[in-house]
Write a protein that holds these residues in place. Structure first.
Motif, PDB file in Angstrom:
ATOM      1  N   LYS A   1     -26.607  -6.675 -33.811  1.00 35.53           N
ATOM      2  CA  LYS A   1     -25.185  -6.536 -33.496  1.00 35.53           C
ATOM      3  C   LYS A   1     -24.786  -7.502 -32.383  1.00 35.53           C
ATOM      4  O   LYS A   1     -23.720  -8.138 -32.445  1.00 35.53           O
ATOM      5  CB  LYS A   1     -24.894  -5.091 -33.083  1.00 35.53           C
ATOM      6  N   ASN A   2     -25.633  -7.652 -31.382  1.00 37.16           N
ATOM      7  CA  ASN A   2     -25.355  -8.556 -30.268  1.00 37.16           C
ATOM      8  C   ASN A   2     -25.333 -10.017 -30.731  1.00 37.16           C
ATOM      9  O   ASN A   2     -24.491 -10.808 -30.307  1.00 37.16           O
ATOM     10  CB  ASN A   2     -26.405  -8.392 -29.165  1.00 37.16           C
TER      11      ASN A   2
ATOM     12  N   LYS B   1     -22.134 -10.677 -32.582  1.00 39.71           N
ATOM     13  CA  LYS B   1     -21.002 -10.725 -31.661  1.00 39.71           C
ATOM     14  C   LYS B   1     -20.930 -12.110 -31.002  1.00 39.71           C
ATOM     15  O   LYS B   1     -19.860 -12.700 -30.871  1.00 39.71           O
ATOM     16  CB  LYS B   1     -21.168  -9.638 -30.593  1.00 39.71           C
ATOM     17  N   TYR B   2     -22.093 -12.641 -30.631  1.00 38.86           N
ATOM     18  CA  TYR B   2     -22.157 -13.960 -30.009  1.00 38.86           C
ATOM     19  C   TYR B   2     -21.770 -15.040 -31.010  1.00 38.86           C
ATOM     20  O   TYR B   2     -21.068 -15.997 -30.685  1.00 38.86           O
ATOM     21  CB  TYR B   2     -23.571 -14.199 -29.473  1.00 38.86           C
ATOM     22  N   GLN B   3     -22.208 -14.870 -32.239  1.00 40.42           N
ATOM     23  CA  GLN B   3     -21.870 -15.825 -33.306  1.00 40.42           C
ATOM     24  C   GLN B   3     -20.355 -15.874 -33.520  1.00 40.42           C
ATOM     25  O   GLN B   3     -19.767 -16.965 -33.621  1.00 40.42           O
ATOM     26  CB  GLN B   3     -22.552 -15.418 -34.601  1.00 40.42           C
ATOM     27  N   ASP B   4     -19.706 -14.717 -33.572  1.00 41.36           N
ATOM     28  CA  ASP B   4     -18.268 -14.667 -33.778  1.00 41.36           C
ATOM     29  C   ASP B   4     -17.517 -15.331 -32.635  1.00 41.36           C
ATOM     30  O   ASP B   4     -16.497 -16.000 -32.847  1.00 41.36           O
ATOM     31  CB  ASP B   4     -17.803 -13.210 -33.927  1.00 41.36           C
ATOM     32  N   ARG B   5     -18.021 -15.168 -31.422  1.00 36.18           N
ATOM     33  CA  ARG B   5     -17.385 -15.781 -30.257  1.00 36.18           C
ATOM     34  C   ARG B   5     -17.468 -17.309 -30.333  1.00 36.18           C
ATOM     35  O   ARG B   5     -16.518 -18.020 -30.036  1.00 36.18           O
ATOM     36  CB  ARG B   5     -18.071 -15.263 -28.989  1.00 36.18           C
ATOM     37  N   LEU B   6     -18.624 -17.819 -30.749  1.00 34.61           N
ATOM     38  CA  LEU B   6     -18.816 -19.266 -30.855  1.00 34.61           C
ATOM     39  C   LEU B   6     -17.973 -19.857 -31.981  1.00 34.61           C
ATOM     40  O   LEU B   6     -17.438 -20.967 -31.862  1.00 34.61           O
ATOM     41  CB  LEU B   6     -20.295 -19.583 -31.087  1.00 34.61           C
ATOM     42  N   LYS B   7     -17.856 -19.134 -33.077  1.00 33.88           N
ATOM     43  CA  LYS B   7     -17.079 -19.626 -34.226  1.00 33.88           C
ATOM     44  C   LYS B   7     -15.623 -19.866 -33.854  1.00 33.88           C
ATOM     45  O   LYS B   7     -14.993 -20.810 -34.347  1.00 33.88           O
ATOM     46  CB  LYS B   7     -17.152 -18.639 -35.395  1.00 33.88           C
ATOM     47  N   LYS B   8     -15.075 -19.039 -32.988  1.00 31.58           N
ATOM     48  CA  LYS B   8     -13.671 -19.165 -32.609  1.00 31.58           C
ATOM     49  C   LYS B   8     -13.390 -20.465 -31.862  1.00 31.58           C
ATOM     50  O   LYS B   8     -12.280 -20.993 -31.922  1.00 31.58           O
ATOM     51  CB  LYS B   8     -13.260 -17.970 -31.746  1.00 31.58           C
ATOM     52  N   SER B   9     -14.399 -20.988 -31.170  1.00 32.43           N
ATOM     53  CA  SER B   9     -14.200 -22.209 -30.381  1.00 32.43           C
ATOM     54  C   SER B   9     -14.625 -23.468 -31.147  1.00 32.43           C
ATOM     55  O   SER B   9     -14.487 -24.579 -30.639  1.00 32.43           O
ATOM     56  CB  SER B   9     -14.990 -22.124 -29.070  1.00 32.43           C
ATOM     57  N   PHE B  10     -15.120 -23.285 -32.360  1.00 28.23           N
ATOM     58  CA  PHE B  10     -15.612 -24.424 -33.140  1.00 28.23           C
ATOM     59  C   PHE B  10     -14.507 -24.969 -34.039  1.00 28.23           C
ATOM     60  O   PHE B  10     -13.965 -24.256 -34.875  1.00 28.23           O
ATOM     61  CB  PHE B  10     -16.814 -24.003 -33.988  1.00 28.23           C
TER      62      PHE B  10
ATOM     63  N   LYS C   1     -23.929 -14.144 -46.988  1.00 22.71           N
ATOM     64  CA  LYS C   1     -24.271 -13.529 -45.706  1.00 22.71           C
ATOM     65  C   LYS C   1     -25.167 -14.471 -44.915  1.00 22.71           C
ATOM     66  O   LYS C   1     -26.306 -14.746 -45.315  1.00 22.71           O
ATOM     67  CB  LYS C   1     -24.978 -12.184 -45.923  1.00 22.71           C
ATOM     68  N   ALA C   2     -24.624 -14.996 -43.806  1.00 22.76           N
ATOM     69  CA  ALA C   2     -25.346 -15.983 -43.008  1.00 22.76           C
ATOM     70  C   ALA C   2     -25.319 -15.579 -41.537  1.00 22.76           C
ATOM     71  O   ALA C   2     -24.337 -15.003 -41.058  1.00 22.76           O
ATOM     72  CB  ALA C   2     -24.722 -17.363 -43.180  1.00 22.76           C
ATOM     73  N   LEU C   3     -26.400 -15.918 -40.834  1.00 21.26           N
ATOM     74  CA  LEU C   3     -26.509 -15.564 -39.422  1.00 21.26           C
ATOM     75  C   LEU C   3     -26.970 -16.768 -38.619  1.00 21.26           C
ATOM     76  O   LEU C   3     -27.965 -17.419 -38.957  1.00 21.26           O
ATOM     77  CB  LEU C   3     -27.509 -14.417 -39.236  1.00 21.26           C
ATOM     78  N   TYR C   4     -26.218 -17.082 -37.548  1.00 21.91           N
ATOM     79  CA  TYR C   4     -26.590 -18.162 -36.625  1.00 21.91           C
ATOM     80  C   TYR C   4     -27.244 -17.550 -35.393  1.00 21.91           C
ATOM     81  O   TYR C   4     -26.699 -16.636 -34.770  1.00 21.91           O
ATOM     82  CB  TYR C   4     -25.344 -18.955 -36.220  1.00 21.91           C
ATOM     83  N   ILE C   5     -28.418 -18.078 -35.049  1.00 25.03           N
ATOM     84  CA  ILE C   5     -29.111 -17.635 -33.832  1.00 25.03           C
ATOM     85  C   ILE C   5     -29.563 -18.861 -33.052  1.00 25.03           C
ATOM     86  O   ILE C   5     -30.256 -19.730 -33.597  1.00 25.03           O
ATOM     87  CB  ILE C   5     -30.364 -16.782 -34.140  1.00 25.03           C
TER      88      ILE C   5
ATOM     89  N   ASP D   1     -32.261 -20.098 -27.566  1.00 25.74           N
ATOM     90  CA  ASP D   1     -32.230 -20.135 -26.106  1.00 25.74           C
ATOM     91  C   ASP D   1     -31.290 -19.070 -25.539  1.00 25.74           C
ATOM     92  O   ASP D   1     -30.971 -19.071 -24.366  1.00 25.74           O
ATOM     93  CB  ASP D   1     -31.837 -21.529 -25.591  1.00 25.74           C
ATOM     94  N   TYR D   2     -30.827 -18.132 -26.407  1.00 27.52           N
ATOM     95  CA  TYR D   2     -30.039 -17.008 -25.915  1.00 27.52           C
ATOM     96  C   TYR D   2     -30.853 -16.235 -24.872  1.00 27.52           C
ATOM     97  O   TYR D   2     -31.973 -15.795 -25.153  1.00 27.52           O
ATOM     98  CB  TYR D   2     -29.707 -16.028 -27.041  1.00 27.52           C
ATOM     99  N   PRO D   3     -30.316 -16.005 -23.675  1.00 25.77           N
ATOM    100  CA  PRO D   3     -31.052 -15.238 -22.648  1.00 25.77           C
ATOM    101  C   PRO D   3     -31.405 -13.828 -23.094  1.00 25.77           C
ATOM    102  O   PRO D   3     -32.483 -13.309 -22.794  1.00 25.77           O
ATOM    103  CB  PRO D   3     -30.073 -15.209 -21.467  1.00 25.77           C
ATOM    104  N   PHE D   4     -30.495 -13.185 -23.868  1.00 22.83           N
ATOM    105  CA  PHE D   4     -30.748 -11.792 -24.251  1.00 22.83           C
ATOM    106  C   PHE D   4     -31.834 -11.654 -25.321  1.00 22.83           C
ATOM    107  O   PHE D   4     -32.230 -10.546 -25.677  1.00 22.83           O
ATOM    108  CB  PHE D   4     -29.457 -11.093 -24.703  1.00 22.83           C
ATOM    109  N   LEU D   5     -32.322 -12.805 -25.843  1.00 14.88           N
ATOM    110  CA  LEU D   5     -33.426 -12.741 -26.810  1.00 14.88           C
ATOM    111  C   LEU D   5     -34.792 -12.775 -26.145  1.00 14.88           C
ATOM    112  O   LEU D   5     -35.810 -12.674 -26.815  1.00 14.88           O
ATOM    113  CB  LEU D   5     -33.318 -13.896 -27.807  1.00 14.88           C
ATOM    114  N   SER D   6     -34.790 -12.943 -24.845  1.00 14.66           N
ATOM    115  CA  SER D   6     -36.061 -12.970 -24.123  1.00 14.66           C
ATOM    116  C   SER D   6     -36.824 -11.667 -24.346  1.00 14.66           C
ATOM    117  O   SER D   6     -36.312 -10.571 -24.114  1.00 14.66           O
ATOM    118  CB  SER D   6     -35.805 -13.167 -22.621  1.00 14.66           C
ATOM    119  N   GLY D   7     -38.035 -11.783 -24.837  1.00 15.14           N
ATOM    120  CA  GLY D   7     -38.862 -10.606 -25.096  1.00 15.14           C
ATOM    121  C   GLY D   7     -38.645  -9.990 -26.457  1.00 15.14           C
ATOM    122  O   GLY D   7     -39.361  -9.050 -26.840  1.00 15.14           O
ATOM    123  N   VAL D   8     -37.677 -10.481 -27.213  1.00 17.76           N
ATOM    124  CA  VAL D   8     -37.405  -9.953 -28.556  1.00 17.76           C
ATOM    125  C   VAL D   8     -38.303 -10.667 -29.565  1.00 17.76           C
ATOM    126  O   VAL D   8     -38.427 -11.894 -29.550  1.00 17.76           O
ATOM    127  CB  VAL D   8     -35.919 -10.151 -28.942  1.00 17.76           C
ATOM    128  N   ASP D   9     -38.934  -9.906 -30.437  1.00 14.81           N
ATOM    129  CA  ASP D   9     -39.778 -10.503 -31.472  1.00 14.81           C
ATOM    130  C   ASP D   9     -38.891 -11.018 -32.603  1.00 14.81           C
ATOM    131  O   ASP D   9     -38.121 -10.256 -33.203  1.00 14.81           O
ATOM    132  CB  ASP D   9     -40.763  -9.461 -32.011  1.00 14.81           C
TER     133      ASP D   9
END
Length: 404
Positions: free
Chosen positions: A3-4, A7-16, A62-66, A69-77
Motif C-alpha cells: 500500500k505504501n 501511494k508513493y507511485q501515485d505521488r510520483l505519477k502526478k509530477s511526471f 496491473k503494473a507497479l513501480y518500485i 532506494d526508497y528509505p521505507f524499504l530498508s529491511g524489507v525483503d
C-alpha cells in the motif's frame, strides 16, 4: 508495505509530464520476461520506466513501480513484497535503481524463476548490470541508454522529428543528408556548440542554472554510492577515482602515459587498470583500443577520454578544442559502431572507415599522420568542426550526432 509503495507511485505519477521518448524506447522488446536498462546517472532511465508505466495503465494492465532506494524499504525483503504484489494480481514490475539492493542479481534471478511476472529494471551504473549478467545471462535482455545525441537534443529543444542516419549513409551522402534535414532557420553550428557544453544529459532542461554543479554531484554519487554499493571499491579509496578523473582532464588523449597517470593519481599500475575499467563501465570514461587482434587485445587502451563533452566542461573547465572534438565523435559513434584508434588517422570505424577529426581548415595534408596523411587510404575522410555542410570526403562533425 504494498500500500505504501502504491501511494508513493501515485505521488510520483502526478509530477511526471515528459512525453518525448528517447531513441531506445522503440527498440526495447517489452514482451521479454525480464529487461534490464542501464546507463549513467541522469540519462533518463526513470523517465522511460514511467512512460512505460503510463502505457501499461492505458492498456488496463496491473503494473507497479518500485525504486529500490526508497528509505521505507530498508529491511524489507523484496521477494516478500513481490509475492504480495503477485497475489494481488500484479502483472508488471518496474524496478528502479536495482544496484542499491544488496545481492540484487540473486533476487532478480529468484523473481524470474518463481513468479509469472514481466520485469523491467534499471541501474545507474553499467558495472551493476554487467556483473548481474553473469547470473542472469539466460534470463535478462540488456539495453544500454546513452545521453542525448545531438539529434535528440535538437528534437527535444525545438520539438522536431529528425531521422537517424546510418554511418555508411553519412559517409556516402553527407551533403544530401544535410540539405534534406528539416531544421528550418536553426543555426546548426550555434546549437552544436551549446550541445557540446550542456546538451548531453536531459536534466539540463530542468536545471539550466545549476547544470554543472548537478553534473558534478552526479559524478560523485556514481563513485561514492554506485561503485561502493557494488563492492568494487572501498569508500576510503573513492577519492582516488576522483583524483584519477582530474589527472585525465589534464592529459590529452593522444598522450596516454600510464606510468605518469598512476603516479599523479597516487595509485599503483595494477589498481589503475581496475579503476579505469570501473569508470569506463560507469560511463564516466570512454576507452578506445587500437585495431589489433589476438593476445594484443588485452593490452591497455590506446586513448582515454571522459565519456562525453559535457563532463569535460564540468570537470575540466578549460578544454582543448581537439580533445572536445574527438570526445564528441568517440561518444556518439562508439554507441552503435565498433571504434578503434587508427594508425593512419584518428579513428577506424567497423574496421573499414578511417577518419581524421579536426577544425574547418583540416585537410589531408594537415592530419596528425606524417607525409600524405590518410589521403591514399581507402574509405578515408576528414571530419571537420565549424562547418555547416561538407563536400567530397570532408564531412561536418556535428552530423555524427545523428547516428542514434
Amino acid at each position: 508495505m504494498l500500500k505504501n509503495v502504491r501511494k508513493y507511485q501515485d505521488r510520483l505519477k502526478k509530477s511526471f509530464k515528459i512525453e518525448y521518448k528517447r531513441y531506445i524506447y522503440s527498440t526495447i522488446d517489452f514482451n521479454d520476461k525480464m529487461v534490464g536498462l542501464f546507463g549513467a546517472r541522469g540519462v533518463g532511465k526513470t523517465t522511460i520506466l514511467f512512460q512505460y508505466l503510463q502505457e501499461l495503465e492505458l492498456q488496463n494492465k496491473k503494473a507497479l513501480y518500485i525504486s529500490l532506494d526508497y528509505p521505507f524499504l530498508s529491511g524489507v525483503d523484496l521477494i516478500d513484497l513481490v509475492e504480495e504484489y503477485v497475489s494481488d494480481g500484479g502483472e508488471y514490475l518496474l524496478l528502479d535503481e536495482v544496484h542499491r539492493y544488496e545481492d540484487f542479481s540473486a533476487y532478480l534471478k529468484t523473481i524470474y524463476d518463481l513468479f509469472e511476472l514481466k520485469v523491467i529494471f534499471t541501474s545507474s551504473s553499467a558495472t551493476s548490470n554487467l556483473n548481474a549478467k553473469s547470473d542472469l545471462s539466460r534470463r535478462v535482455t540488456l539495453y544500454n541508454l546513452n545521453g542525448f545525441s545531438f539529434r535528440e537534443y535538437l528534437e527535444f529543444k525545438h520539438k522536431l522529428a529528425l531521422s537517424v542516419w546510418d554511418i555508411k549513409d553519412i559517409f556516402q551522402n553527407h551533403s544530401e543528408i544535410v540539405k534534406s534535414l528539416a531544421i528550418g532557420n536553426i543555426d546548426i553550428l550555434k546549437e552544436f556548440k551549446e550541445y557540446i557544453e550542456v546538451g548531453y544529459y536531459p536534466f539540463y532542461f530542468d536545471k539550466q542554472t545549476s547544470y554543472y554543479q548537478n553534473l558534478l554531484n552526479t559524478i560523485n554519487l556514481t563513485i561514492d554510492l554506485d561503485l561502493t554499493s557494488l563492492g568494487l571499491i572501498e569508500q576510503k579509496y573513492t577519492y582516488k577515482l576522483k583524483k584519477l578523473l582530474e589527472v585525465i582532464c589534464e592529459s590529452k588523449p593522444f598522450e596516454v602515459n600510464y606510468t605518469k597517470i598512476a603516479a599523479l593519481a597516487e595509485i599503483s599500475r595494477v589498481k589503475l587498470y581496475d579503476y579505469l575499467s570501473f569508470l569506463n563501465d560507469g560511463q564516466m570514461l570512454l576507452l578506445v583500443d587500437e585495431n589489433v587482434d589476438g593476445l594484443k587485445k588485452v593490452q591497455k587502451a590506446a586513448k582515454i577520454y571522459l565519456n562525453n563533452t559535457n563532463l569535460l566542461f564540468a570537470y575540466c573547465g578549460s578544454c582543448d578544442a581537439g580533445t572536445v572534438r574527438e570526445t564528441f565523435f568517440a561518444n556518439q559513434v562508439s554507441h552503435k559502431y565498433k571504434l578503434n584508434i587508427s594508425k593512419q588517422g584518428d579513428f577506424l570505424i567497423d574496421k573499414k572507415y578511417t577518419v581524421e577529426v579536426g577544425g574547418k581548415k583540416k585537410g589531408y595534408r594537415q592530419t596528425s599522420v606524417p607525409l600524405e596523411g590518410i589521403k591514399d587510404v581507402p574509405n578515408s575522410f576528414i571530419v571537420s568542426d565549424d562547418i555547416a555542410i561538407g563536400s567530397g570526403n570532408k564531412i561536418p562533425l556535428w552530423l555524427f550526432g545523428f547516428v542514434y
